[in-house]
Design a protein around this motif. Structure first.
Motif, short mmCIF file in Angstrom:
data_model
loop_
_atom_site.label_atom_id
_atom_site.label_comp_id
_atom_site.label_asym_id
_atom_site.label_seq_id
_atom_site.Cartn_x
_atom_site.Cartn_y
_atom_site.Cartn_z
N TYR A 225 0.40 -0.95 0.04
CA TYR A 225 -0.11 -0.05 0.25
C TYR A 225 0.87 1.18 0.02
CZ TYR A 225 -3.61 3.60 1.32
OH TYR A 225 -3.86 4.76 1.84
N HIS A 226 1.90 1.46 0.79
CA HIS A 226 2.78 2.83 1.01
C HIS A 226 3.57 2.49 -0.64
CE1 HIS A 226 1.48 3.01 5.21
NE2 HIS A 226 2.17 1.92 5.31
N TYR A 227 3.88 1.20 -1.00
CA TYR A 227 4.91 1.15 -2.39
C TYR A 227 3.81 2.51 -3.61
CZ TYR A 227 7.68 -0.14 -6.21
OH TYR A 227 8.09 -0.03 -7.53
N LEU A 228 2.61 1.45 -3.63
CA LEU A 228 2.01 2.11 -4.34
C LEU A 228 1.70 3.67 -3.64
CD1 LEU A 228 -0.99 -0.44 -5.01
CD2 LEU A 228 1.04 0.27 -6.05
N GLU A 229 1.61 4.47 -3.03
CA GLU A 229 1.82 5.61 -2.46
C GLU A 229 2.47 6.45 -3.40
OE1 GLU A 229 -0.63 6.17 1.55
OE2 GLU A 229 1.31 6.20 1.54
N TYR A 230 3.41 5.74 -4.44
CA TYR A 230 3.92 6.86 -4.68
C TYR A 230 4.87 6.37 -6.62
CZ TYR A 230 4.85 8.68 -0.07
OH TYR A 230 4.58 9.23 1.36
N SER A 231 4.02 4.48 -6.44
CA SER A 231 4.66 4.45 -7.44
C SER A 231 4.09 2.98 -8.03
CB SER A 231 6.08 3.59 -7.60
OG SER A 231 7.23 4.35 -7.03
N THR A 232 3.79 3.15 -9.07
CA THR A 232 2.15 1.88 -9.70
C THR A 232 3.09 1.60 -11.06
OG1 THR A 232 1.51 3.75 -11.16
CG2 THR A 232 0.53 3.61 -8.69
N ASP A 233 3.65 0.71 -10.79
CA ASP A 233 4.89 -0.07 -11.94
C ASP A 233 4.49 -1.51 -12.31
OD1 ASP A 233 6.65 -0.88 -9.74
OD2 ASP A 233 8.14 0.62 -10.03
N PRO A 234 4.92 -1.80 -13.04
CA PRO A 234 4.92 -3.42 -13.30
C PRO A 234 5.57 -4.22 -11.95
CG PRO A 234 5.07 -2.96 -15.18
CD PRO A 234 5.99 -1.52 -13.74
N GLN A 235 6.45 -4.11 -10.84
CA GLN A 235 6.69 -4.71 -9.57
C GLN A 235 5.84 -4.79 -8.72
OE1 GLN A 235 10.34 -4.06 -6.20
NE2 GLN A 235 10.06 -2.69 -8.06
N ILE A 236 4.76 -3.81 -9.18
CA ILE A 236 3.96 -4.93 -7.44
C ILE A 236 2.87 -5.55 -8.90
CG2 ILE A 236 1.38 -3.63 -6.85
CD1 ILE A 236 3.53 -3.26 -5.30
N ALA A 237 2.57 -5.74 -10.13
CA ALA A 237 1.89 -6.59 -10.62
C ALA A 237 3.22 -8.23 -10.46
CB ALA A 237 1.93 -6.31 -11.45
N ALA A 238 3.67 -7.71 -10.92
CA ALA A 238 4.68 -9.54 -9.97
C ALA A 238 5.01 -9.50 -8.85
CB ALA A 238 6.35 -8.50 -10.69
N LEU A 239 4.68 -8.76 -8.03
CA LEU A 239 4.83 -9.35 -6.26
C LEU A 239 3.42 -10.22 -6.88
CD1 LEU A 239 5.55 -9.76 -3.55
CD2 LEU A 239 4.73 -7.02 -3.08
N SER A 240 2.27 -9.17 -6.48
CA SER A 240 1.03 -10.26 -6.75
C SER A 240 0.92 -11.40 -7.71
CB SER A 240 -0.05 -9.49 -7.48
OG SER A 240 0.17 -7.76 -7.26
N VAL A 241 1.84 -12.02 -8.16
CA VAL A 241 1.58 -12.59 -9.22
C VAL A 241 2.31 -14.35 -8.12
CG1 VAL A 241 3.38 -14.60 -11.21
CG2 VAL A 241 1.98 -12.17 -11.85
N ILE A 242 3.27 -13.15 -7.91
CA ILE A 242 4.25 -14.50 -6.69
C ILE A 242 3.39 -14.91 -5.57
CG2 ILE A 242 5.89 -14.31 -4.93
CD1 ILE A 242 7.24 -12.93 -7.00
N LEU A 243 2.56 -13.99 -5.31
CA LEU A 243 1.48 -14.33 -3.86
C LEU A 243 0.72 -15.25 -4.70
CD1 LEU A 243 1.32 -10.70 -1.79
CD2 LEU A 243 2.89 -12.30 -1.39
N ILE A 244 -0.22 -14.77 -5.66
CA ILE A 244 -1.03 -15.68 -5.90
C ILE A 244 -0.30 -17.42 -5.50
CG2 ILE A 244 -2.54 -16.96 -7.84
CD1 ILE A 244 -2.83 -12.75 -8.44
N PHE A 245 0.70 -17.65 -6.81
CA PHE A 245 1.13 -18.72 -6.82
C PHE A 245 1.62 -18.72 -5.18
CE2 PHE A 245 2.44 -17.21 -11.26
CZ PHE A 245 2.24 -19.02 -11.49
N ILE A 246 2.02 -18.41 -4.22
CA ILE A 246 2.13 -18.80 -3.04
C ILE A 246 0.35 -19.15 -2.37
CG2 ILE A 246 2.70 -18.38 -0.23
CD1 ILE A 246 5.29 -15.96 -1.54
N SER A 247 -0.23 -18.18 -2.77
CA SER A 247 -1.63 -19.36 -1.98
C SER A 247 -1.76 -20.51 -3.04
CB SER A 247 -2.69 -17.95 -2.34
OG SER A 247 -2.16 -17.06 -1.91
N ILE A 248 -1.72 -20.32 -4.48
CA ILE A 248 -2.31 -21.46 -4.79
C ILE A 248 -0.97 -23.03 -4.37
CG2 ILE A 248 -2.12 -23.34 -7.48
CD1 ILE A 248 -2.46 -20.40 -8.32
N GLY A 249 -0.17 -22.70 -4.42
CA GLY A 249 0.70 -24.36 -3.55
C GLY A 249 0.45 -24.48 -2.06
#
Length: 264
Positions: A225-249
Motif C-alpha cells: 500500500y505504501h509503495y503504491l502511494e508513490y509508484s505504480t509499476d509492474p513490480q507490484i504486478a510481479a509481486l501479486s503474481v508471486i503471492l498468487i502462486f504461494i496461495s495456490i501452492g
C-alpha cells in the motif's frame, strides 16, 4: 427435439466457461502486465521481460515485510487454531449459561465491516501502547481469524461419533488421553484447514493492519500500500503474481495432505 438436451449442455458449458473467464480475467491481466518493461502499469504490455520479478527479489523492504508477514501469519495460525479448538469443544460438547452470547460474539467479525473493526481495535490498543508492535498486530489478526477456526473445527467436531470417545472412557482412558488420542486425530482435517485459513487471512490482511502498524511491524500488504502511494509499476504486478502462486501452492499442499473436501 432430440437436439434440445445437446443444445442445453452446450449453452450450460458455454456459460460456465464465460463465468470462469470473467472471474479469472483480472488475474490473467495482472500476470501479463507483470512482464511489461515500462515503468507504469498499462495493458497490453509494450515488451516482455523478467525485470520486474528481479526487482521484487532485490527490494529489501518487500523481502523483510514478507518475512514478518510469514512469522506473524504462522503465530496467528497456531494460536487461532488452539483457541478455536477450545472454543469449539465448549460450544459443541457442553451447555452453559451465555452460550448464545458466545456464539454471537464469534459471528460478529463476519457481520461487521473490516474498516469498523480496524477503528475499534485501534482505539482499544492505542491506550495500551500496542500500536505498531508485533503483539498488537498478532492480537488484531487473532480477532478476525479465530471465528474462522471455530467454524471449521466445529464442523469437524460435529462429524465425530461421540460413542468412540465414550467407549474409550468406559475402558479406563482418562479424559486427557481421550482428547489427545481420539478427538484430536478425528478433527485433524479441521485443524489443518483452520490453521491454513487463519494463516492466509493474516498474511493477506491489509485494512486492519494499516490502522495498527506503521514502520516497526509493517506487513507485506501495508508495504504494498505504501509503495503504491508513490509508484505504480509492474513490480507490484510481479509481486501479486508471486503471492498468487504461494496461495495456490498452499491449497495444493492441503489437497495432497488431507483433501480439500475433507478439510472444509
Amino acid at each position: 427435439m432430440q437436439n434440445s438436451p445437446l443444445l442445453g449442455r452446450v449453452a450450460w458449458n458455454t456459460l460456465i466457461v464465460l463465468l470462469y473467464v470473467f472471474l479469472l480475467a483480472p488475474i490473467i491481466v495482472v500476470f501479463i502486465i507483470s512482464f511489461d518493461t515500462r515503468q507504469y502499469l498499462a495493458f497490453p504490455p509494450e515488451s516482455f521481460s523478467l525485470g520486474s520479478y528481479a526487482k521484487v527479489f532485490a527490494n529489501a523492504k518487500f523481502i523483510s515485510a514478507f518475512g514478518r508477514s510469514l512469522i506473524i501469519g504462522a503465530i496467528v495460525g497456531v494460536v487461532a487454531v488452539s483457541a478455536g479448538m477450545m472454543l469449539s469443544l465448549a460450544l459443541v460438547r457442553y451447555r452453559f449459561r451465555g452460550k448464545g452470547a458466545v456464539n454471537f460474539l464469534i459471528l460478529a467479525p463476519f457481520l461487521v465491516p473490516h474498516i469498523v473493526l480496524a477503528v475499534g481495535i485501534m482505539l482499544v490498543m492505542a491506550p495500551l501502547g500496542l500500536l505498531d508492535s508485533y503483539p498488537g498486530i498478532i492480537l488484531a489478526h487473532l480477532g478476525i481469524t479465530i471465528p474462522y477456526t471455530v467454524r471449521t473445527i466445529t464442523m469437524s467436531l460435529m462429524a465425530v461419533d461421540t460413542r468412540v470417545e465414550e467407549a474409550a472412557l468406559v475402558h479406563g482412558a482418562s479424559p486427557l488421553m481421550v482428547f489427545w488420542r481420539i478427538t484430536l486425530p478425528l478433527v485433524r482435517p479441521g485443524l489443518i484447514a483452520g490453521t491454513v485459513i487463519a494463516f492466509l487471512i493474516s498474511f493477506d490482511e491489509a485494512t486492519i493492519s494499516l490502522f495498527i502498524v506503521s514502520v516497526k511491524a509493517s506487513t507485506l500488504p501495508t508495504e504494498i500500500y505504501h509503495y503504491l502511494e508513490y509508484s505504480t509499476d509492474p513490480q507490484i504486478a510481479a509481486l501479486s503474481v508471486i503471492l498468487i502462486f504461494i496461495s495456490i501452492g498452499v491449497v495444493i499442499a492441503v489437497e495432497r495432505l488431507i483433501g480439500l473436501r475433507k478439510a472444509l
